[in-house]
Design an enzyme around this catalytic site. Structure first.
Site, short mmCIF file in Angstrom:
data_model
loop_
_atom_site.label_atom_id
_atom_site.label_comp_id
_atom_site.label_asym_id
_atom_site.label_seq_id
_atom_site.Cartn_x
_atom_site.Cartn_y
_atom_site.Cartn_z
N LYS A 79 1.13 -1.85 0.65
CA LYS A 79 -0.27 0.09 -0.20
C LYS A 79 0.84 1.21 -0.21
CE LYS A 79 -4.11 1.53 0.70
NZ LYS A 79 -3.46 2.95 -0.84
N LYS A 103 5.43 2.59 8.60
CA LYS A 103 3.92 3.22 9.24
C LYS A 103 2.52 2.54 9.04
CE LYS A 103 3.55 6.92 6.26
NZ LYS A 103 2.86 8.15 5.49
N LYS A 115 5.08 1.66 -3.22
CA LYS A 115 4.93 3.19 -3.73
C LYS A 115 5.45 2.87 -4.98
CE LYS A 115 4.89 7.54 -1.78
NZ LYS A 115 3.51 8.17 -0.41
N THR A 199 -4.81 12.82 6.12
CA THR A 199 -3.55 13.73 6.38
C THR A 199 -3.21 14.36 7.48
OG1 THR A 199 -2.67 11.95 4.68
CG2 THR A 199 -0.90 13.29 6.27
N ASN A 230 -2.19 19.59 0.48
CA ASN A 230 -3.78 18.75 0.69
C ASN A 230 -3.10 18.87 2.62
OD1 ASN A 230 -5.28 19.31 -1.18
ND2 ASN A 230 -4.61 16.56 -1.93
N SER A 360 -7.79 5.42 4.06
CA SER A 360 -7.41 4.87 2.38
C SER A 360 -7.17 3.42 2.86
CB SER A 360 -5.94 5.11 1.79
OG SER A 360 -5.35 5.85 0.92
#
Length: 427
Positions: A79, A103, A115, A199, A230, A360
């Site tokens: 992810k 994370k 990623k 976030t 964002n 997410s």
């Protein structure tokens, strides 16, 4: 016999990947018997480098280089986001994928780390060119991604629009609508309420948790924010709504300062209407040299842009009580040591900016069930997950007498390597 070194990175300074490896080295002494498996953390599971050729609007053909890295999948599917930036490198994408492994494990999500990225400047491409890039890239990495294999999301230079294109391209290639292949999508095609600000809200929730530990009130505190995308603007609004004073903000166009405070809602309107599409020139604040941003006295400093911005060259200038890492890898290990010596609390990125991947996860779950939650439910669950994760990491830091970053790595690495040990090696 020792494992062979990675052959596809230069020796010496390995960039962001080198920072990640140093972080792993720091946590290794605390892993006990799990040190047996620690090399698992030092090498990505899978790396795909792809050519992304497209026709430009003028009919010419250009080629971009793209990457998708799966760092670890011991605890679940990979992810992590997809980054469009002119400085994207393999080292950076590898590190970002590894930080996603840490994370997700630190927060307790059932994911591994992944990623992606394409080396391009999205500002130099038209919307139709960006669509062609996104669709071609999605097709090229289609052999890796899937709702149970690897789930991309937005990152620097990408957003809901790109995720819609990715979802549609993948769905067309597999022959059925598959909303769960990406997260961060528009609401109309399976996105989640609360995702866009997740976030930034997570930055605030973890900052508030850290502030409670040291007896620092949010109301009246001064906040400095680097980055007004964002993450930065959502964090700014959350701090502002809880009575904090945003005294300085910077983005790619410049930095601004007002000791009486900056209204982030008014600044958002200015940015949307200005020629530069940035904070430079905002009439209700003074211009500030970008190099002086981290020296502005404050209670909370939020680096919410790119990695390696707080280094041993400028860490001694930082005038804050708490650094809350909205960006990935903004503080180098050497800077960590300097900040610790000066008594600055650093809430590490793997906790501070985990709000995005947490929501997410909520989006992914909602897509599988075709049942969607209210925004209030999303935010309540987000705060609960992040506060529980912060509390666990804080306790480890107190028990082991280590920095919060080391504590987060102890928690995460233990979870990843326990899964590796239990699963064993196949064949």
């Amino acid at each position: 016999m020792k494992s062979e070194p990675l052959s596809y990175l230069p020796s010496g300074d390995q960039g962001p990947w080198g920072i990640y490896l140093e972080q792993v080295e720091r946590v290794t002494p605390y892993l006990g018997k799990l040190k047996y498996w620690v090399d698992t953390l030092k090498r990505p599971k899978r790396i795909l480098i792809v050519d992304v050729p497209i026709h430009l609007d003028d009919g010419t053909v250009v080629h971009f280089e793209g990457y998708r890295v799966q760092h670890n999948t011991s605890r679940g599917p990979a992810k992590g986001g997809v980054r469009y930036h002119q400085d994207v490198t393999l080292s950076e994408v590898m590190a970002l994928a590894a930080w996603m492994s840490i994370k997700n494990a630190a927060v307790g999500l059932p994911y591994g780390g992944g990623k992606g990225g394409i080396r391009l400047d999205p500002r130099q491409l038209s919307p139709s060119e960006l669509e062609r890039v996104t669709r071609r890239f999605t097709s090229e990495i289609g052999i890796l991604i899937g709702p149970k294999k690897d789930i991309p999301a937005p990152d620097v230079g990408t957003g809901q629009r790109e995720m819609a294109w990715m979802m549609d391209t993948y769905s067309m290639n597999v022959g059925s609508t598959t909303p769960g292949v990406v997260t961060g999508k528009p609401i109309a095609i399976g996105g989640s309420l609360g995702r866009q600000d997740a976030t930034g809200n997570g930055v605030f929730f973890t900052a508030a948790a850290a502030a409670e530990k040291i007896g620092l009130p949010i109301e009246g505190s001064r906040v400095v924010i680097q980055g007004f995308g964002n993450v930065g603007n959502a964090a700014a609004r959350a701090f502002y709504d809880h009575g904090a004073k945003i005294v300085a903000i910077a983005d790619v166009t410049g930095a601004i300062y007002n000791e009486e405070g900056i209204d982030p809602y008014d600044l958002i309107r200015y940015v949307a209407e200005s020629e530069t599409r940035g904070v430079r020139g905002y009439p209700k604040a003074e211009p500030l040299p970008a190099a002086e941003l981290f020296a502005v006295p404050c209670e909370f400093l939020v680096p919410a842009a790119l990695e390696r911005v707080i280094t041993e060259q400028n860490a001694h200038k930082v005038q804050t009580k708490i650094v809350v890492e909205g960006a990935n890898g903004p503080t180098t290990p050497a800077a960590d040591d300097i900040l610790a010596e000066r008594g600055v609390v650093v809430v590490p990125d793997v906790l501070a900016n985990a709000g995005g991947v947490t929501v997410s996860y909520f989006e992914w779950v909602q897509d599988f069930n075709s049942y969607f939650w209210t925004e209030e439910e999303i935010n309540q669950n987000l705060e609960r997950v992040l506060r529980e994760a912060f509390e666990a990491v804080w306790q480890v830091a107190q028990d082991r007498k280590v920095l919060l970053r080391t504590a987060a790595y102890i928690v995460a690495a233990t979870r990843i390597l326990e899964a590796r040990a239990l699963r064993g090696l196949y064949p």
